[in-house]
Design a protein around this motif. Structure first.
Motif, PDB file in Angstrom:
ATOM      1  N   LEU A  35       0.830  -1.205   0.000  1.00  0.00           N
ATOM      2  CA  LEU A  35       0.000   0.000   0.000  1.00  0.00           C
ATOM      3  C   LEU A  35       0.862   1.253   0.000  1.00  0.00           C
ATOM      4  O   LEU A  35       0.611   2.203  -0.749  1.00  0.00           O
ATOM      5  N   ARG A  36       1.883   1.238   0.827  1.00  0.00           N
ATOM      6  CA  ARG A  36       2.736   2.419   0.889  1.00  0.00           C
ATOM      7  C   ARG A  36       3.424   2.667  -0.459  1.00  0.00           C
ATOM      8  O   ARG A  36       3.531   3.801  -0.919  1.00  0.00           O
ATOM      9  N   ALA A  37       3.840   1.591  -1.098  1.00  0.00           N
ATOM     10  CA  ALA A  37       4.505   1.744  -2.399  1.00  0.00           C
ATOM     11  C   ALA A  37       3.563   2.361  -3.417  1.00  0.00           C
ATOM     12  O   ALA A  37       3.952   3.258  -4.183  1.00  0.00           O
ATOM     13  N   VAL A  38       2.311   1.905  -3.395  1.00  0.00           N
ATOM     14  CA  VAL A  38       1.348   2.443  -4.355  1.00  0.00           C
ATOM     15  C   VAL A  38       1.092   3.922  -4.078  1.00  0.00           C
ATOM     16  O   VAL A  38       1.032   4.744  -4.993  1.00  0.00           O
ATOM     17  N   GLU A  39       0.959   4.254  -2.815  1.00  0.00           N
ATOM     18  CA  GLU A  39       0.724   5.658  -2.460  1.00  0.00           C
ATOM     19  C   GLU A  39       1.832   6.566  -2.975  1.00  0.00           C
ATOM     20  O   GLU A  39       1.589   7.671  -3.450  1.00  0.00           O
ATOM     21  N   GLU A  40       3.058   6.064  -2.854  1.00  0.00           N
ATOM     22  CA  GLU A  40       4.185   6.900  -3.225  1.00  0.00           C
ATOM     23  C   GLU A  40       4.467   6.902  -4.724  1.00  0.00           C
ATOM     24  O   GLU A  40       5.351   7.638  -5.190  1.00  0.00           O
ATOM     25  N   ALA A  41       3.739   6.068  -5.459  1.00  0.00           N
ATOM     26  CA  ALA A  41       3.969   6.018  -6.906  1.00  0.00           C
ATOM     27  C   ALA A  41       3.187   7.125  -7.601  1.00  0.00           C
ATOM     28  O   ALA A  41       2.396   7.832  -6.976  1.00  0.00           O
ATOM     29  N   GLY A  42       3.401   7.239  -8.907  1.00  0.00           N
ATOM     30  CA  GLY A  42       2.671   8.228  -9.695  1.00  0.00           C
ATOM     31  C   GLY A  42       1.196   7.843  -9.805  1.00  0.00           C
ATOM     32  O   GLY A  42       0.754   6.861  -9.205  1.00  0.00           O
ATOM     33  N   ASP A  43       0.477   8.615 -10.598  1.00  0.00           N
ATOM     34  CA  ASP A  43      -0.953   8.371 -10.726  1.00  0.00           C
ATOM     35  C   ASP A  43      -1.301   7.319 -11.771  1.00  0.00           C
ATOM     36  O   ASP A  43      -2.375   6.736 -11.731  1.00  0.00           O
ATOM     37  N   ASP A  44      -0.426   7.089 -12.727  1.00  0.00           N
ATOM     38  CA  ASP A  44      -0.766   6.179 -13.816  1.00  0.00           C
ATOM     39  C   ASP A  44      -0.601   4.719 -13.410  1.00  0.00           C
ATOM     40  O   ASP A  44       0.232   4.365 -12.568  1.00  0.00           O
ATOM     41  N   ALA A  45      -1.427   3.890 -13.996  1.00  0.00           N
ATOM     42  CA  ALA A  45      -1.433   2.480 -13.646  1.00  0.00           C
ATOM     43  C   ALA A  45      -0.072   1.814 -13.830  1.00  0.00           C
ATOM     44  O   ALA A  45       0.372   1.083 -12.931  1.00  0.00           O
ATOM     45  N   PRO A  46       0.611   2.010 -14.945  1.00  0.00           N
ATOM     46  CA  PRO A  46       1.903   1.340 -15.096  1.00  0.00           C
ATOM     47  C   PRO A  46       2.875   1.672 -13.972  1.00  0.00           C
ATOM     48  O   PRO A  46       3.530   0.773 -13.423  1.00  0.00           O
ATOM     49  N   SER A  47       2.981   2.939 -13.589  1.00  0.00           N
ATOM     50  CA  SER A  47       3.880   3.293 -12.489  1.00  0.00           C
ATOM     51  C   SER A  47       3.459   2.601 -11.202  1.00  0.00           C
ATOM     52  O   SER A  47       4.276   2.064 -10.450  1.00  0.00           O
ATOM     53  N   ASP A  68      -6.825 -11.591   0.170  1.00  0.00           N
ATOM     54  CA  ASP A  68      -7.513 -11.120  -1.031  1.00  0.00           C
ATOM     55  C   ASP A  68      -7.466  -9.600  -1.129  1.00  0.00           C
ATOM     56  O   ASP A  68      -7.468  -9.045  -2.227  1.00  0.00           O
ATOM     57  N   ALA A  69      -7.423  -8.956   0.024  1.00  0.00           N
ATOM     58  CA  ALA A  69      -7.362  -7.495  -0.003  1.00  0.00           C
ATOM     59  C   ALA A  69      -6.087  -7.043  -0.700  1.00  0.00           C
ATOM     60  O   ALA A  69      -6.089  -6.078  -1.484  1.00  0.00           O
ATOM     61  N   THR A  70      -5.000  -7.728  -0.415  1.00  0.00           N
ATOM     62  CA  THR A  70      -3.752  -7.369  -1.103  1.00  0.00           C
ATOM     63  C   THR A  70      -3.873  -7.622  -2.602  1.00  0.00           C
ATOM     64  O   THR A  70      -3.515  -6.773  -3.425  1.00  0.00           O
ATOM     65  N   GLN A  71      -4.408  -8.786  -2.922  1.00  0.00           N
ATOM     66  CA  GLN A  71      -4.577  -9.082  -4.338  1.00  0.00           C
ATOM     67  C   GLN A  71      -5.481  -8.040  -5.006  1.00  0.00           C
ATOM     68  O   GLN A  71      -5.255  -7.644  -6.149  1.00  0.00           O
ATOM     69  N   ALA A  72      -6.469  -7.576  -4.254  1.00  0.00           N
ATOM     70  CA  ALA A  72      -7.397  -6.586  -4.821  1.00  0.00           C
ATOM     71  C   ALA A  72      -6.678  -5.304  -5.202  1.00  0.00           C
ATOM     72  O   ALA A  72      -7.060  -4.622  -6.164  1.00  0.00           O
ATOM     73  N   ALA A 100      -1.737 -14.517 -11.932  1.00  0.00           N
ATOM     74  CA  ALA A 100      -0.530 -15.055 -12.563  1.00  0.00           C
ATOM     75  C   ALA A 100       0.705 -14.312 -12.064  1.00  0.00           C
ATOM     76  O   ALA A 100       1.725 -14.920 -11.709  1.00  0.00           O
ATOM     77  N   ILE A 101       0.621 -13.001 -12.024  1.00  0.00           N
ATOM     78  CA  ILE A 101       1.769 -12.200 -11.578  1.00  0.00           C
ATOM     79  C   ILE A 101       2.117 -12.512 -10.127  1.00  0.00           C
ATOM     80  O   ILE A 101       3.271 -12.777  -9.782  1.00  0.00           O
ATOM     81  N   LEU A 102       1.106 -12.501  -9.268  1.00  0.00           N
ATOM     82  CA  LEU A 102       1.382 -12.714  -7.851  1.00  0.00           C
ATOM     83  C   LEU A 102       1.921 -14.121  -7.592  1.00  0.00           C
ATOM     84  O   LEU A 102       2.764 -14.319  -6.720  1.00  0.00           O
ATOM     85  N   SER A 103       1.450 -15.085  -8.348  1.00  0.00           N
ATOM     86  CA  SER A 103       1.977 -16.442  -8.185  1.00  0.00           C
ATOM     87  C   SER A 103       3.460 -16.475  -8.486  1.00  0.00           C
ATOM     88  O   SER A 103       4.258 -17.062  -7.736  1.00  0.00           O
ATOM     89  N   ALA A 104       3.827 -15.845  -9.577  1.00  0.00           N
ATOM     90  CA  ALA A 104       5.238 -15.867  -9.962  1.00  0.00           C
ATOM     91  C   ALA A 104       6.094 -15.154  -8.921  1.00  0.00           C
ATOM     92  O   ALA A 104       7.186 -15.611  -8.567  1.00  0.00           O
ATOM     93  N   VAL A 105       5.582 -14.050  -8.419  1.00  0.00           N
ATOM     94  CA  VAL A 105       6.341 -13.297  -7.416  1.00  0.00           C
ATOM     95  C   VAL A 105       6.495 -14.121  -6.128  1.00  0.00           C
ATOM     96  O   VAL A 105       7.588 -14.240  -5.580  1.00  0.00           O
ATOM     97  N   ALA A 106       5.404 -14.704  -5.674  1.00  0.00           N
ATOM     98  CA  ALA A 106       5.479 -15.475  -4.435  1.00  0.00           C
ATOM     99  C   ALA A 106       6.446 -16.649  -4.591  1.00  0.00           C
ATOM    100  O   ALA A 106       7.171 -17.011  -3.654  1.00  0.00           O
TER     101      ALA A 106
END
Lengths: 206, 206, 206, 206
Positions: free
Chosen positions: D80-92, D135-139, D165-171
DNA sequence: CATGAATGAGACTTCATTCAT
DNA sequence: AATGAATGAAGTCTCATTCAT
């Protein structure tokens, strides 16, 4: 006839929480048996901490001893007073003694059950002490029966052992009596008084 | 007078060690109570390993249930046979029933104690099953008493509840009788048979 | 497209009950984990006696090893055949390899889960053997990716490690896919094939 | 770059030994699995007595639940903190979210492994609670992906299921990454961020 | 190949009790 | 008088494995 609040065996004792603990122990030992009940159960029931129990009683076993001593005292007190207030003849005395005993059993069913079932778990010394205390109560009945046998009121050839039979039956009431059942406290006392006199082959009303 | 080997309640069951385990359990539960006895105690008594117990009984509680079922079966068997062999009149039947019951209590003191003190530790279902089994035995006494009351042999006004009183006194024998004491098995049976008849206000010998 | 009966991993093996036992073991290990499942569970599932298991496998651990070997064989077989039947170019081969892998995961969800979660409980030797077996499958993917990277079809700068990412995501399908859910087996395969190509920054359909 | 002491998931909790126990449990469950680790192992790892564990957690299962809750909290917090500190666009946002997630996996490899492999051993209620937490994190990831798909940044036709798929690979990184291997923490994060964007068919650097 | 009986080790958990505060 | 933390012993039960048949 005063309506005794049924199962608060111990009323008060100088020390802040002692009565609460004793009654909680009675409840716990009655519900789950001495070995089935834990000191944690007792503490929970008394609303105090586990370790605080040991400020009042040095061990689980001594706690049981205290509970049983209180129960016995109350029973003995009731029976003796009943005999004192009865007439001089053996049948009257026996009748009142049985009625008082039945009264105690009904008022303190749990205490009666604990007293009959859990004595064996006392340490030898406490057990000896308690048994001799209990025998004193039984002796009251035996004395009355001996007197009645001597003066011809009780004609059973087996007077010697009758007290045990009578007291067993009375104590067993605790294991089946339900306060909301068909028999009132008074009817039950009446009934068992007659059983006792009949068993002794003594004089019956009517 | 056949001298029954006293406390071997269970004789054989088809499975190798089942009887040995049941008798060891009876001994252990009798000596230390259900909660005071450990499965290790039972295993030691049975001369087998702790874990092997669980090849025979799935839990300590089921083991107790099995012990109690065997005890009840034997008691019921004895009482029923005694009644069958007695005369047709209620007093004779009651007399023989009581004598048989006393005989069981003396032959199986420990089983009797366990049966009265440890039933409460059964799981609810087993408890219900056992109680209804036990009630069947009590019903035998009640039937006899009802008949005797109806035909005027028993004149007590409290016939309805007398069975409980009688059976309580008989069962309690297990808690004090000593085989090496003053009373023989036969004298005791005789004595309690008379107590029962007297309590019911029925006809007494002599 | 042949409809495979879903979770019967092992079909037959010369020895009477071996397949039944292996499938029961798969089921047990899948449901409760290797350490959570007991040999008794396996025996029950296989409909045979506990001791008979040891006529087929010398230990629980070897039983797990056998299960995992069967699972790996089947997976490897499917992937290799898919690659053989695909075209010569890396993207086509990768696509078919992924589709075959997804197919295996869906057909054998439990086996996939057991294979990923329980390998660690093998004895060191068996573990080493199995891991090298598994690495062979992973090597197939790496070979294709290397080739595609070399000839410019896959433009990701991280081709070296991409196989691991792709295979992880595919294996994880086993942990969430429900046969009665929204995605069919074929749709899922299609979807993950595209994920893989996109991740590699390769050519996409349309 | 702050060097986080790697596997001390829980830092302090107010109760004397709680953190020590939780970390020891994490270690034990990670090393030998939930069912393979004994409470004795945990106690030994925590430097306390076996029975004292039960003053903190009422059962092994609840201990696992507590461990998993702490792990999830930390992961969620970081993402959550990482998302907050990122830019507004989805890719960032996605990029930073993935980088944060990878960072967590590397810093807490064992916790990640336990979280993915041992959840199944929770009691149903705890399992449900934890899954909804997870699931909240995945959300969070799904929300970002949805937004990116809506505004055209992610062009994959399968945006709906890509998060899994992404989260599986990361985990899964937790199962192979070695701190002393070729890839640094930062490189790995960079790499998986690109995998994620590519898989989503989004805009890539360069 | 198949089984029922047996076992030692070890699992989780609870216990009565003590101690420092 | 009161408590929370701590502990060693012991409880019930399950386990993988073996053996005689």
């Amino acid at each position: 006839m005063n309506a005794r609040s049924p199962e608060a065996l111990v009323r008060d004792t100088g020390r802040r929480n002692e009565a609460v603990i004793l009654n909680a122990a009675l409840e716990a030992f009655g519900t789950r048996g001495f070995n089935g009940a834990s000191m944690r159960d007792v503490a929970k029931g008394a609303g105090t901490s586990l370790s605080n129990l040991y400020n009042y009683f040095p061990s689980k076993s001594k706690l049981l001893a205290a509970v049983l001593r209180h129960a016995n005292d109350e029973l003995q007190h009731r029976v003796l007073r009943a005999v004192e207030e009865a007439g001089d003849d053996a049948p009257s005395q026996l009748r009142e003694a049985v009625r008082a005993h039945v009264g105690f059993v009904v008022d303190h069913q749990v205490a009666t059950l604990v007293a009959t079932n859990e004595v064996r778990y006392l340490e030898p010394d406490d057990r000896t002490a308690l048994v001799s205390h209990r025998d004193a109560t039984q002796a009251t009945f035996e004395r009355i029966i001996d007197q009645g046998a001597a003066d011809g009121a009780f004609r059973t050839p087996y007077a010697r052992d009758a007290a045990r039979a009578i007291l067993s039956a009375v104590a067993a009431i605790a294991s089946w009596y339900r306060r909301d059942g068909a028999l009132s406290r008074g009817q039950l006392a009446e009934q068992y008084a007659r059983y006792a006199l009949a068993l002794l082959e003594g004089p019956l009303p009517r």
